[in-house]
Design a protein around this motif. Structure first.
Motif, mmCIF file in Angstrom:
data_model
loop_
_atom_site.group_PDB
_atom_site.id
_atom_site.type_symbol
_atom_site.label_atom_id
_atom_site.label_comp_id
_atom_site.label_asym_id
_atom_site.label_seq_id
_atom_site.Cartn_x
_atom_site.Cartn_y
_atom_site.Cartn_z
ATOM 1 N N MET A 81 44.022 24.398 38.834
ATOM 2 C CA MET A 81 44.916 25.487 38.436
ATOM 3 C C MET A 81 44.153 26.562 37.677
ATOM 4 N N VAL A 82 43.247 26.117 36.789
ATOM 5 C CA VAL A 82 42.443 27.080 36.038
ATOM 6 C C VAL A 82 41.568 27.896 36.986
ATOM 7 N N LEU A 83 40.942 27.223 37.967
ATOM 8 C CA LEU A 83 40.096 27.923 38.936
ATOM 9 C C LEU A 83 40.923 28.918 39.761
ATOM 10 N N SER A 84 42.134 28.488 40.152
ATOM 11 C CA SER A 84 43.009 29.391 40.923
ATOM 12 C C SER A 84 43.395 30.600 40.086
ATOM 13 N N ALA A 85 43.699 30.339 38.794
ATOM 14 C CA ALA A 85 44.055 31.449 37.912
ATOM 15 C C ALA A 85 42.889 32.403 37.749
ATOM 16 N N GLN A 86 41.654 31.839 37.638
ATOM 17 C CA GLN A 86 40.475 32.691 37.500
ATOM 18 C C GLN A 86 40.244 33.512 38.761
ATOM 19 N N ASN A 87 40.416 32.905 39.912
ATOM 20 C CA ASN A 87 40.261 33.640 41.172
ATOM 21 C C ASN A 87 41.288 34.759 41.277
ATOM 22 N N PHE A 88 42.502 34.480 40.807
ATOM 23 C CA PHE A 88 43.559 35.504 40.870
ATOM 24 C C PHE A 88 43.216 36.684 39.972
ATOM 25 N N THR A 89 42.695 36.336 38.762
ATOM 26 C CA THR A 89 42.331 37.427 37.847
ATOM 27 C C THR A 89 41.156 38.233 38.360
ATOM 28 N N ARG A 90 40.321 37.617 39.220
ATOM 29 C CA ARG A 90 39.178 38.344 39.792
ATOM 30 C C ARG A 90 39.559 39.191 40.994
ATOM 31 N N GLY A 91 40.856 39.171 41.354
ATOM 32 C CA GLY A 91 41.311 40.035 42.429
ATOM 33 C C GLY A 91 41.683 39.337 43.704
ATOM 34 N N ASP A 92 41.535 38.004 43.754
ATOM 35 C CA ASP A 92 41.913 37.273 44.956
ATOM 36 C C ASP A 92 43.436 37.083 44.933
ATOM 37 N N GLN A 93 44.143 37.991 45.598
ATOM 38 C CA GLN A 93 45.604 37.943 45.559
ATOM 39 C C GLN A 93 46.177 36.833 46.419
ATOM 40 N N THR A 94 45.302 36.148 47.175
ATOM 41 C CA THR A 94 45.782 35.008 47.979
ATOM 42 C C THR A 94 45.685 33.697 47.210
ATOM 43 N N LEU A 139 55.531 22.831 38.389
ATOM 44 C CA LEU A 139 54.953 23.915 37.610
ATOM 45 C C LEU A 139 54.190 24.892 38.508
ATOM 46 N N SER A 140 53.422 24.378 39.457
ATOM 47 C CA SER A 140 52.674 25.231 40.374
ATOM 48 C C SER A 140 53.604 26.102 41.206
ATOM 49 N N LYS A 141 54.710 25.512 41.620
ATOM 50 C CA LYS A 141 55.665 26.267 42.419
ATOM 51 C C LYS A 141 56.212 27.444 41.611
ATOM 52 N N PHE A 142 56.569 27.179 40.354
ATOM 53 C CA PHE A 142 57.095 28.255 39.513
ATOM 54 C C PHE A 142 56.023 29.293 39.214
ATOM 55 N N SER A 155 55.824 37.399 42.140
ATOM 56 C CA SER A 155 56.589 38.445 41.456
ATOM 57 C C SER A 155 55.666 39.464 40.822
ATOM 58 N N ILE A 156 54.561 38.972 40.227
ATOM 59 C CA ILE A 156 53.597 39.895 39.620
ATOM 60 C C ILE A 156 53.008 40.824 40.673
ATOM 61 N N LEU A 157 52.628 40.243 41.824
ATOM 62 C CA LEU A 157 52.059 41.072 42.896
ATOM 63 C C LEU A 157 53.083 42.094 43.403
ATOM 64 N N GLU A 158 54.322 41.612 43.527
ATOM 65 C CA GLU A 158 55.363 42.523 43.998
ATOM 66 C C GLU A 158 55.556 43.663 43.002
ATOM 67 N N HIS A 159 55.594 43.310 41.706
ATOM 68 C CA HIS A 159 55.740 44.346 40.689
ATOM 69 C C HIS A 159 54.529 45.262 40.656
ATOM 70 N N GLN A 160 53.348 44.666 40.858
ATOM 71 C CA GLN A 160 52.145 45.489 40.900
ATOM 72 C C GLN A 160 52.200 46.475 42.067
ATOM 73 N N GLN A 161 52.671 45.966 43.211
ATOM 74 C CA GLN A 161 52.790 46.836 44.376
ATOM 75 C C GLN A 161 53.810 47.946 44.129
ATOM 76 N N GLU A 162 54.944 47.549 43.510
ATOM 77 C CA GLU A 162 55.951 48.557 43.203
ATOM 78 C C GLU A 162 55.427 49.572 42.200
ATOM 79 N N LEU A 163 54.706 49.049 41.194
ATOM 80 C CA LEU A 163 54.131 49.960 40.210
ATOM 81 C C LEU A 163 53.117 50.898 40.848
ATOM 82 N N GLU A 164 52.318 50.352 41.766
ATOM 83 C CA GLU A 164 51.323 51.183 42.445
ATOM 84 C C GLU A 164 52.008 52.236 43.308
#
Length: 809
Positions: A197-210, A224-227, A234-243
């Motif tokens: 989970m930590v590695l996935s979170a780090q990859n996400f913060t580095r820009g890997d949106q997948t 917990l992972s599902k949530f 939701s963050i990506l969707e909001h980021q897209q909307e914000l963009e």
């Protein structure tokens, strides 16, 4: 306003590294916490178990003594025969000791029986000495001996220590094994998933949106992972909307800036303290200052507003807007004084700018140069109240002035006079020299009339060659003198045009305006009637209105016809008649042609001749309404099975007033489209006089309608003075010889010569000729001989009714 591009996005903070140390220490920490927890639990359990073991050992020692006592008593019982044989018993007891010391921590025993001390095993200082008693039964003697027994057990402390060591070793081994197993379990179940989970979170913060957490586990981490994944989506969707919002805001900002640079309105924005923030190029141009010069300056320092008419300074709408916190509009007649002193009429409004909390943070002022609009408005206002040709008041303004004078009469008991002036011989100038000459004559006469009246009097052109005079504070007798002065001045005037000079007259009707005569319509009608009585009396004279005048009564009778005509139109008492137009040449004998005529039914349903009501309709401007009524009814019937529907060509008469009406052409096209009429079947008849009086308008109307397929016939041809002169300028298809030449042509050689001349000219110009008023065979034969194309008259067919209004509806 910021003109730069989009604001750069903030840089990312340094991301935490998931290194080998993190990978190794995380499960170790988790396992260590659990391991030391298990050690603590093991120690507590060992302490409790050792305590129980000590109690158990003490009890076992006590039980062992009892067991030893019992077994020794058994040995003596079994060997009762030899109990006094010490050697024998020593062997037996030694065997017993060897056996029992294997089972129990028994190191030595000692007792004394029958004078012999029995001791087996080694007695040391660390042993536990326990005293007991043996009950030895002596058979046959009948008594029992009680012998003190000493049992030497292995030391209790030593036993407990050994037991503790064994237990600690066992518990330590179990804890170690359990800890290792637990570590592997935690590594698989907890540490590795958390590390993933930590590695996935780090990859996400580095820009890997997948990058997503593993939600396939059927435990809490899976939920917990599902949530968390849902949160990431939701963050990506909001980021897209914000963009998208950022991009849209930027595009909107650019559009706004381009719009503000492109619009023709000046725009100025200020903050809540009136400090200028932005000027668009139009505002710079209007104010006469560069935007760079307005930095940190107050709006009042560059914007000077005054009332254009009074020159009085007025407040800026931006200042009022900030005070009232609502939209403010600049007062009318406002003007801006530029930095170079030039005055520019403007219109302006200001609106507050608010923050998301509703607080007013500034104001936007929009203004525009309305110099052209103000000038045009003044021109339109002048045109609305003045005659364009002469510059005098028009009828509407004249009636307003007259109405105001009537109000003064009621309030101040004054007397005025109203004069109606109609020029004599004006049509001769128009017909002889054209409309340009007529217009110049009206201009010169307007100046002449102004020179004949006082400064406070009102002069207006009411229409055509008619003028109105309102002589204020003037009694009737004095007004008559003024009217006579006007008449003489007009009579003495000579109008020169090119090489011609004309003498003009004026017929003037005068009516007194007093407290007993304050009805506007009645006054105008009275003055009109008096004017026409003056014309009927021989023209070029002044006539004062008298209610008992017999001639007035006659003219009033004609005015009465206007009301009867209106009622007839409203009550559907107008009817259509048709009269055939017959071709008399071999090539046109089979053509079906008719002319539509109009009749009126009076209140008693009797037919009224057009000669009775048409003059009144022309005099009181009712002919356009009648002509439109005829056009609509003919178009409605021309495609039906009635008699009009059987005619290949239907002729409709148009009056001179209709011919001058600019709205007639679109009305005809609208009606034709409404009823689906083929305009190739329509022919409009206009009189020679009407066509010549409105030559330019008639020519334009004919040309436009001919493009649509209509044909035209020039009626009453030959009755005017300039028939042949204007014929070549009118795009007609037919000319109708005036009936006054046809009716007596068999007897009058002059009439015959006129008919022959008209026919000859018409054929040269390739125009078909129609002769009307054909009432006998002799006339018909002579017309055939001369070469007339069509004939019309009672001999060939009397007018017959087409259909009443009720039948058509």
């Amino acid at each position: 306003m910021n003109r730069s591009g989009p604001r750069p996005r903030p840089e990312h903070r340094p991301e935490p590294e998931v290194n080998k140390i993190t990978a190794l220490t995380l499960p170790v920490k988790i396992t260590g916490i659990v391991f030391w927890g298990m050690v603590l639990v093991g120690l507590l359990a060992a302490s409790y178990m050792l305590k129980q073991k000590e109690v158990q050992l003490i009890n076992e020692y006590k039980n062992n003594i009892l067991y030893v006592e019992h077994e020794l008593e058994t040995v003596y019982t079994v060997h009762y025969a030899h109990i006094y044989d010490s050697e024998y018993m020593s062997l037996q007891i030694e065997a017993f000791f060897s056996e029992i010391s294997q089972k129990f921590p028994l190191e030595a025993i000692r007792f004394k029986f029958a004078g012999h001390v029995y001791q087996f095993g080694k007695i040391g200082g660390q042993q536990e000495r326990i005293k007991g008693r043996l009950l030895i039964r002596i058979l046959g003697a009948g008594n029992n001996n009680i012998v003190d027994l000493e049992v030497f057990m292995k030391g209790l402390d030593k036993t407990i220590t050994e037991s503790r060591k064994q237990m600690m070793l066992v518990i330590g081994a179990l804890v170690f094994v359990f800890g290792m197993i637990l570590q592997q379990i935690l590594q698989k179940v907890l540490s590795r998933p958390i590390l993933d989970m930590v590695l996935s979170a780090q990859n996400f913060t580095r820009g890997d949106q997948t990058a997503r957490f593993n939600e396939n586990r059927n435990d809490e981490l899976g939920y917990l992972s599902k949530f968390v994944n849902q949160a990431l989506d939701s963050i990506l969707e909001h980021q897209q909307e914000l963009e998208e919002s950022r991009r849209e805001l930027y595009e909107e900002k650019m559009r706004a800036e381009v719009t503000l640079h492109s619009i023709m309105d000046g725009v100025i924005t200020t903050d809540a303290n009136h400090v200028i923030q932005y000027l668009n190029p139009v505002a710079e141009l209007l104010v006469g200052i560069d935007s760079e010069q307005t930095k940190n300056r107050l709006l009042g320092d560059i914007l000077y507003l005054v009332n254009e008419e009074t020159g009085v300074s007025i407040s800026s709408p931006a200042r009022e807007c900030l005070e009232s916190r609502r939209v403010e509009v600049l007062e009318n007649n406002a003007a801006l004084i530029r930095s170079d002193g030039k005055v520019i009429p403007i219109e302006a409004s200001a609106a507050p700018m608010r923050s998301d909390s509703g607080e007013v943070i500034g104001v936007v002022m929009v203004f525009q140069d309305v110099s052209h609009e103000r000038k045009l408005s003044r021109q339109l206002s002048h045109q609305a109240s003045h005659d364009m040709l002469t510059g005098l008041y028009n009828r509407r303004m004249f009636e307003e002035q007259l109405n105001a004078a009537l109000q003064n009469i009621k309030a101040e008991k004054r007397q005025h006079a109203l004069c109606y002036v109609d020029l004599d011989q004006f049509k001769i100038v128009n017909d002889t020299c054209g409309h340009m000459a007529g217009d110049e004559l009206l201009r010169q006469l307007g100046d002449l009339l102004k020179s004949c009246i006082r400064e406070g009097d009102v002069l207006a052109r009411l229409g055509g060659d008619e003028f109105g005079l309102l002589l204020q504070n003037c009694e009737l007798k004095q007004a008559t003198h003024v009217a006579e002065k006007v008449r003489r001045s007009v009579k003495a005037f000579r109008f020169a045009w090119q090489d011609k000079k004309f003498e003009i007259g004026a017929s003037i009707g005068v009516v007194g305006v007093n407290a007993d005569n304050t009805d506007l319509s009645a006054l105008l009608a009275s003055a009109d009637m008096a004017c026409y009585v003056a014309k009927d009396m021989g023209r070029n004279r002044v006539h004062v209105y008298e209610p008992t005048d017999a001639m007035m009564a006659e003219r009033h009778g004609q005015m009465h016809w206007a009301g009867r005509i209106r009622h007839a139109l409203e009550e559907h008492r107008m009817v259509l008649y048709e009269q055939p137009v017959v071709g008399i040449k071999s090539e046109n004998q089979h053509e079906s042609h008719c002319e539509v005529l109009i009749r009126m039914h009076d209140e008693g349903c009797s037919v009224v001749s057009p000669d009775a009501f048409i003059p009144a309709a022309e005099r009181y401007n009712l002919m356009p309404e009648i002509d439109r009524w005829v056009i609509s009814r003919v178009f409605k019937q021309v495609n039906t099975d009635c008699c009009l529907g059987n005619s290949q060509l239907v002729a409709i008469n148009l009056s001179g007033t209709s011919l001058a009406d600019e709205s007639l052409l679109p009305h005809i096209l609208e009606e034709a489209n409404k009823y689906g009429v083929d305009l190739n079947r329509i022919c409009f008849e206009v009189t020679e006089t009407a066509a010549i009086s409105n030559l330019s308008r008639a020519t334009h109307f004919m040309s436009e309608m001919k493009l649509k397929g209509c044909r035209f016939s020039l009626d009453d041809f030959g009755s005017g003075l300039s028939s042949f002169t204007y014929l070549k300028n009118l795009p007609v298809d037919y000319i109708k010889i005036d009936g006054s030449f046809v009716v007596d042509m068999t007897k009058d050689p002059v009439d015959r010569a006129m008919v022959e001349a008209i026919v000859g000219i018409g054929h040269v110009m390739q125009v078909k000729v129609i002769a009307e008023w054909v009432e006998n065979e002799q006339t018909l034969e002579l017309l055939k001989k001369i070469g007339v194309d069509y004939v019309q008259g009672f001999y060939l067919g009397v007018p017959k009714e087409v259909g009443s209004e009720d039948e058509m509806q």
